[in-house]
Design a protein around this motif. Sequence first.
Motif, short mmCIF file in Angstrom:
data_model
loop_
_atom_site.label_atom_id
_atom_site.label_comp_id
_atom_site.label_asym_id
_atom_site.label_seq_id
_atom_site.Cartn_x
_atom_site.Cartn_y
_atom_site.Cartn_z
N GLY A 43 -12.81 66.48 37.35
CA GLY A 43 -13.52 65.21 37.26
C GLY A 43 -14.14 64.76 38.56
N THR A 44 -15.28 64.10 38.44
CA THR A 44 -15.92 63.45 39.59
C THR A 44 -16.21 62.02 39.22
OG1 THR A 44 -18.15 64.11 38.91
CG2 THR A 44 -16.98 65.59 40.40
N TRP A 45 -16.12 61.12 40.21
CA TRP A 45 -16.34 59.72 39.93
C TRP A 45 -17.07 59.03 41.06
CZ3 TRP A 45 -13.70 57.30 43.76
CH2 TRP A 45 -12.56 57.92 44.27
N THR A 46 -17.84 58.02 40.67
CA THR A 46 -18.59 57.21 41.63
C THR A 46 -18.60 55.77 41.14
OG1 THR A 46 -20.04 59.06 42.21
CG2 THR A 46 -20.81 56.86 42.76
N VAL A 47 -18.32 54.85 42.04
CA VAL A 47 -18.43 53.42 41.72
C VAL A 47 -19.30 52.78 42.79
CG1 VAL A 47 -17.23 51.26 41.26
CG2 VAL A 47 -16.11 53.44 40.72
N ARG A 48 -20.43 52.25 42.39
CA ARG A 48 -21.30 51.48 43.28
C ARG A 48 -21.10 50.01 42.94
NH1 ARG A 48 -25.44 54.45 45.74
NH2 ARG A 48 -25.51 56.63 45.09
N TYR A 49 -20.77 49.23 43.95
CA TYR A 49 -20.48 47.83 43.67
C TYR A 49 -20.88 46.98 44.87
CZ TYR A 49 -16.07 48.83 46.21
OH TYR A 49 -15.12 49.19 47.14
N GLN A 50 -20.53 45.70 44.82
CA GLN A 50 -21.00 44.76 45.83
C GLN A 50 -19.84 43.99 46.45
OE1 GLN A 50 -23.75 43.05 42.95
NE2 GLN A 50 -25.44 43.47 44.35
N HIS A 51 -19.88 43.90 47.77
CA HIS A 51 -18.93 43.10 48.53
C HIS A 51 -19.48 41.70 48.76
CE1 HIS A 51 -16.28 46.37 50.66
NE2 HIS A 51 -15.78 45.99 49.51
N PHE A 52 -18.57 40.78 49.02
CA PHE A 52 -18.93 39.43 49.44
C PHE A 52 -19.27 39.50 50.92
CE2 PHE A 52 -17.29 34.99 50.53
CZ PHE A 52 -18.48 34.39 50.16
N ASP A 53 -20.45 39.07 51.28
CA ASP A 53 -20.95 39.21 52.65
C ASP A 53 -20.46 38.05 53.50
OD1 ASP A 53 -22.26 40.16 54.82
OD2 ASP A 53 -24.27 39.61 54.16
N GLY A 54 -19.52 38.30 54.39
CA GLY A 54 -19.01 37.25 55.25
C GLY A 54 -17.98 37.82 56.22
N THR A 92 -20.77 50.66 37.86
CA THR A 92 -21.54 49.75 38.71
C THR A 92 -20.88 48.38 38.69
OG1 THR A 92 -23.61 50.91 38.22
CG2 THR A 92 -23.79 48.69 39.11
N GLY A 93 -20.70 47.80 39.87
CA GLY A 93 -20.16 46.46 39.97
C GLY A 93 -21.23 45.48 40.41
N THR A 94 -21.36 44.38 39.68
CA THR A 94 -22.36 43.36 39.99
C THR A 94 -21.66 42.05 40.34
OG1 THR A 94 -23.91 44.39 38.44
CG2 THR A 94 -24.39 42.13 39.15
N ILE A 95 -22.00 41.49 41.50
CA ILE A 95 -21.33 40.29 42.00
C ILE A 95 -22.06 39.03 41.56
CG2 ILE A 95 -22.54 39.96 44.20
CD1 ILE A 95 -19.73 39.76 45.52
N ASN A 96 -21.30 37.96 41.42
CA ASN A 96 -21.86 36.64 41.13
C ASN A 96 -21.22 35.67 42.12
OD1 ASN A 96 -22.07 33.90 39.93
ND2 ASN A 96 -22.99 34.96 38.19
N GLU A 104 -16.94 39.51 40.05
CA GLU A 104 -17.60 40.82 39.94
C GLU A 104 -17.25 41.44 38.59
OE1 GLU A 104 -19.25 44.42 42.55
OE2 GLU A 104 -18.27 42.68 43.43
N ILE A 105 -18.28 41.95 37.92
CA ILE A 105 -18.09 42.65 36.65
C ILE A 105 -18.43 44.12 36.87
CG2 ILE A 105 -20.44 42.13 35.80
CD1 ILE A 105 -17.34 42.20 33.57
#
Length: 230
Positions: A43-54, A92-96, A104-105
């Motif tokens: 198996g190979t895996w990749t998660v692209r997501y977003q951090h809180f910038d601070g 994919t992770g999307t931040i709000n 993040e979802i």
Amino acid sequence: MRHWIWVVAAFVAITPFTVNAAGAEPVGSAGALISGKSPDGLGTWTVRYQHFDGNSPVAAVINDRIDDAANHEVQHATWNGSTRRPWTFDATGTINVRPTTVSEIFVGQYNTDEPNMPMQSLGSVVCDSRSGTVITWDNLFQDKTSGLTRLSAEVEARLAPAASSNELRDWRRSGQFAPIDVNFKHWVATPQGIELHFPPLQFGRGLKIVTVPWASMSDQITPEFVAITE
């Protein structure tokens, strides 16, 4: 399927990445990426997501929570990965980002050469931007059972107009509206309300999104978190 017992963090490298203009990041976020392979090499895996910038201590705590959620998605896919055929997991992770919450979802897709593939999955985390505390139904609602009962009724009312009477009957009989955590696991806090994400098959094919307005839940919210409804 065999369950692998291993520590995800040992295989994780968090690196920054850039999103193109079509997928521009919201204000207050920065990109992150984790990727790797399962212990057996299938198996190979990749998660692209977003951090809180601070740079504050609270921002660091929130990003730790987001990293934990990203790793959980990988762990789930790897533990349940095929031991016979190559497989992939991409998410994919999307931040709000709001004044009082950072949510993040995660939307993932597991694929292998087996029937009923690919399979979609969901993950989420909601943090108090003032403290970094993870917000759950346990601390968001004054009474968890009462809050989930109201949430369930609101979700059913919003799904009913687009569903057949047979679908609603089947969902009720199979307990999909039952006021329990497992039925309402994935959500983010938005200006409009509690945005709930449902996996395929819970309410028919494909992912479903239902937003319950804050006004419909305001009397259920604990005083500590009233500010997130505004």
